[in-house]
Design a protein around this motif. Structure first.
Motif, PDB file in Angstrom:
ATOM      1  N   LYS A 490     131.838  35.026  -9.634  1.00  0.00           N
ATOM      2  CA  LYS A 490     132.123  36.713 -10.046  1.00  0.00           C
ATOM      3  C   LYS A 490     130.677  36.945  -9.168  1.00  0.00           C
ATOM      4  O   LYS A 490     130.720  38.125  -9.698  1.00  0.00           O
ATOM      5  N   GLU A 491     130.602  36.480  -8.873  1.00  0.00           N
ATOM      6  CA  GLU A 491     129.518  37.309  -7.702  1.00  0.00           C
ATOM      7  C   GLU A 491     129.803  38.574  -7.125  1.00  0.00           C
ATOM      8  O   GLU A 491     128.554  39.498  -7.019  1.00  0.00           O
ATOM      9  N   ASN A 492     130.864  38.640  -6.368  1.00  0.00           N
ATOM     10  CA  ASN A 492     131.770  39.616  -5.629  1.00  0.00           C
ATOM     11  C   ASN A 492     132.027  41.269  -6.465  1.00  0.00           C
ATOM     12  O   ASN A 492     131.681  42.330  -5.857  1.00  0.00           O
ATOM     13  N   ILE A 493     132.024  40.779  -7.617  1.00  0.00           N
ATOM     14  CA  ILE A 493     132.000  41.978  -8.633  1.00  0.00           C
ATOM     15  C   ILE A 493     130.876  42.221  -9.117  1.00  0.00           C
ATOM     16  O   ILE A 493     130.285  43.423  -9.271  1.00  0.00           O
ATOM     17  N   TRP A 494     129.903  41.563  -9.132  1.00  0.00           N
ATOM     18  CA  TRP A 494     128.465  41.549  -9.809  1.00  0.00           C
ATOM     19  C   TRP A 494     127.469  42.431  -7.624  1.00  0.00           C
ATOM     20  O   TRP A 494     126.958  43.432  -8.161  1.00  0.00           O
ATOM     21  N   ASN A 495     128.406  42.539  -6.446  1.00  0.00           N
ATOM     22  CA  ASN A 495     127.426  42.792  -5.950  1.00  0.00           C
ATOM     23  C   ASN A 495     127.802  44.029  -5.541  1.00  0.00           C
ATOM     24  O   ASN A 495     127.109  45.023  -4.399  1.00  0.00           O
ATOM     25  N   VAL A 496     129.225  45.186  -6.436  1.00  0.00           N
ATOM     26  CA  VAL A 496     129.423  45.983  -6.093  1.00  0.00           C
ATOM     27  C   VAL A 496     128.978  46.440  -6.146  1.00  0.00           C
ATOM     28  O   VAL A 496     127.860  46.932  -7.231  1.00  0.00           O
TER      29      VAL A 496
END
Length: 507
Positions: A490-496
């Motif tokens: 879920k890193e891509n979500i938190w990277n926004v």
């Protein structure tokens, strides 16, 4: 399309509705959107009152993401083309349209107007005086050469970018008004997400470039968002966008239930099984689900997951703090302040930095869209207050709060209370996730929720992150990509809104 699975989406704000629509376009998963409010849009809703429309906070439709811009224009097309972005006109005979608006916002301080962001204009020099301007200049140079290291608070962040003198003049008191505590008690992360690209040098550079080059573009990725001078806006406010999206979701087979609160979330073995809801019409019910996408405040999410949540996670979630928001809509015959030519002030919003009033910001809703006010001979105002649920402001009767707000505008010379024709009051709980309390320990919560394979936290409150509308949408898009692709991380979500290109302005 036949729906073989379901996804419960908690919240029908910008993130929740984006997730629901994206699921319908990219999968055979049926979204079931559960919203505790009586209308969709979250903080981006538009409240209507006697033919007038009230925007909760002022929502500029601008993004550095092409995907988001294209998404908006799919639902509410522009009048004309992007090539003609700077020259389009309003259309009385078209309802579903994105209008082009010219951004004007100023600071009201010392009973005078200052440009926002603060710039080295003659008006600024004249209003502040030569001595104070010299102190601002020397202070800025001092911290350019010897910045505070490390930056331990939002105060350090502002001083390093603007100097101590300018910080104490324009940032210190206003930020405390917004959050209810001093800047030196707020984490630097707030500044990094909201104003990282803004500084005195950046403002001067932009002013020089604009002097030689006055063209506008819808997709200005190279421009700091606080300096962007034009934006899109739905004809009847941001809620028009989100109601259009909601209608489309239902037409395509999705479900949206309003006045429906999630009370309990059942999970075991790192997987959510379903949710218990309390519906205002049908009462309690259980909804099984294959996926759950949450935009509800983290504190409420953890409470709904019950006593099986580890104590340390519960401690952190209970320590998360939110700032609440109230808007008084005032319909007035006229303003006491005018432009030099006698016309209505041009501002979309005015930052009220006067220390003797509590109002934080003033919207001139006529200037967002002339269709926001039923009678264009009058002025429709949104008076914005930052407060805490249950405090003296929040608990005021509507008529008393409207009178108090009108009195504050009269006190600083913006209106005459005798010119007030009508009023309404709207309260928005948990509007702003705060960067103090147990915020620094948010990873404790994330380390608990991320391994739950079918649970996705998105949006402003879902991630306890001060995201703007486009950032919240991007987190929803990333979550749906993970579901469709079967991605575990879920890193891509938190990277926004971590990468610099996504940074937005204070709002």
């Amino acid at each position: 399309m036949e729906h073989k699975k379901t996804a419960v989406i908690i919240g029908a704000g910008t993130a929740g509705l984006t997730a629901a629509y994206e699921l319908l376009q990219k999968s055979d998963i049926r979204p079931i959107v559960l919203e505790a409010d009586t209308m969709v849009g979250g903080i981006a809703k538009t409240v209507s009152y006697m033919g007038n429309h009230l925007d909760m906070g002022g929502h500029r439709f601008f993004s550095k993401s092409d995907e988001v811009i294209d998404w908006w224009l799919h639902f509410l097309p522009m009048e004309g083309s992007e090539d003609d972005f700077g020259n389009m006109r309003e259309a009385d005979d078209i309802d579903r349209i994105m209008m082009v608006r010219h951004r004007v916002s100023r600071i009201f301080f010392l009973r005078k107007f200052f440009a926002y962001p603060i710039s080295l204009q003659w008006e600024t020099i004249h209003n502040l005086g030569i001595l104070r301007m010299l102190r601002i200049g020397f202070s800025y140079l001092k911290y350019m050469v010897h910045p505070i290291k490390p930056e331990r608070s939002l105060e350090d962040f502002f001083i390093n970018r603007f100097g101590k003198e300018l910080y104490e003049t324009f940032f210190k008191d206003y930020t405390a008004k917004v959050w209810g505590i001093p800047c030196n008690q707020i984490e630097t992360d707030w500044g990094a997400q909201r104003v990282k690209g803004l500084s005195i040098m950046g403002t001067v550079k932009h002013a020089i470039l604009q002097f030689f080059h006055k063209s506008y573009s819808l997709r200005q990725k190279e421009v700091e968002t606080s300096l962007i001078e034009q934006f899109l806006y739905p004809k009847y406010g941001p809620g028009q966008m989100w109601q259009t999206v909601a209608d489309t979701i239902v037409e395509q087979g999705g479900i949206i239930r309003l006045n429906c609160r999630v009370d309990k979330i059942e999970y075991e073995n790192n997987k959510v099984k379903g949710v218990w809801i309390e519906d205002a019409e049908t009462g309690s019910a259980y909804i099984p689900t294959e996926y759950i996408i949450s935009t509800m405040p983290v504190k409420n999410l953890i409470r709904a997951m019950g006593d099986t949540v580890p104590k340390d996670v519960r401690r952190v979630s209970e320590g998360l703090i939110y700032r609440d928001f109230m808007t008084a809509g005032l319909l007035v015959k006229r303003l006491q302040i005018r432009e030099k030519d006698g016309q209505l002030v041009r501002d979309n919003w005015i930052y009220i930095q006067e220390r003797d009033v509590k109002i934080g910001r003033l919207q001139i809703l006529n200037n967002w869209s002339p269709y926001m006010v039923a009678d264009c001979s009058k002025v429709w105002l949104g008076l914005e207050y930052f407060c805490n649920e249950g405090d003296s402001l929040w608990n005021m009767e509507d008529k008393d709060f409207a009178a108090f707000a009108a009195g504050e505008l009269a006190k600083i010379g913006i209106i005459d209370t005798a010119d007030v024709c009508d009023s309404t009051v709207v309260r928005v709980p948990k509007a702003y996730p705060a960067y103090f309390g147990t915020y620094k320990e948010m990873d404790t919560v994330r380390n608990f929720t991320d391994p739950i394979t079918n649970l996705y936290l998105i949006g402003r409150n879902g991630m306890h992150r001060y995201n703007n509308m486009d950032h919240s949408m991007l987190t929803a898009m990333e979550a749906v990509k993970n579901i469709v692709n079967g991605a575990a991380g879920k890193e891509n979500i938190w990277n926004v809104n971590v990468e610099e290109e996504y940074h937005e302005e204070v709002k």
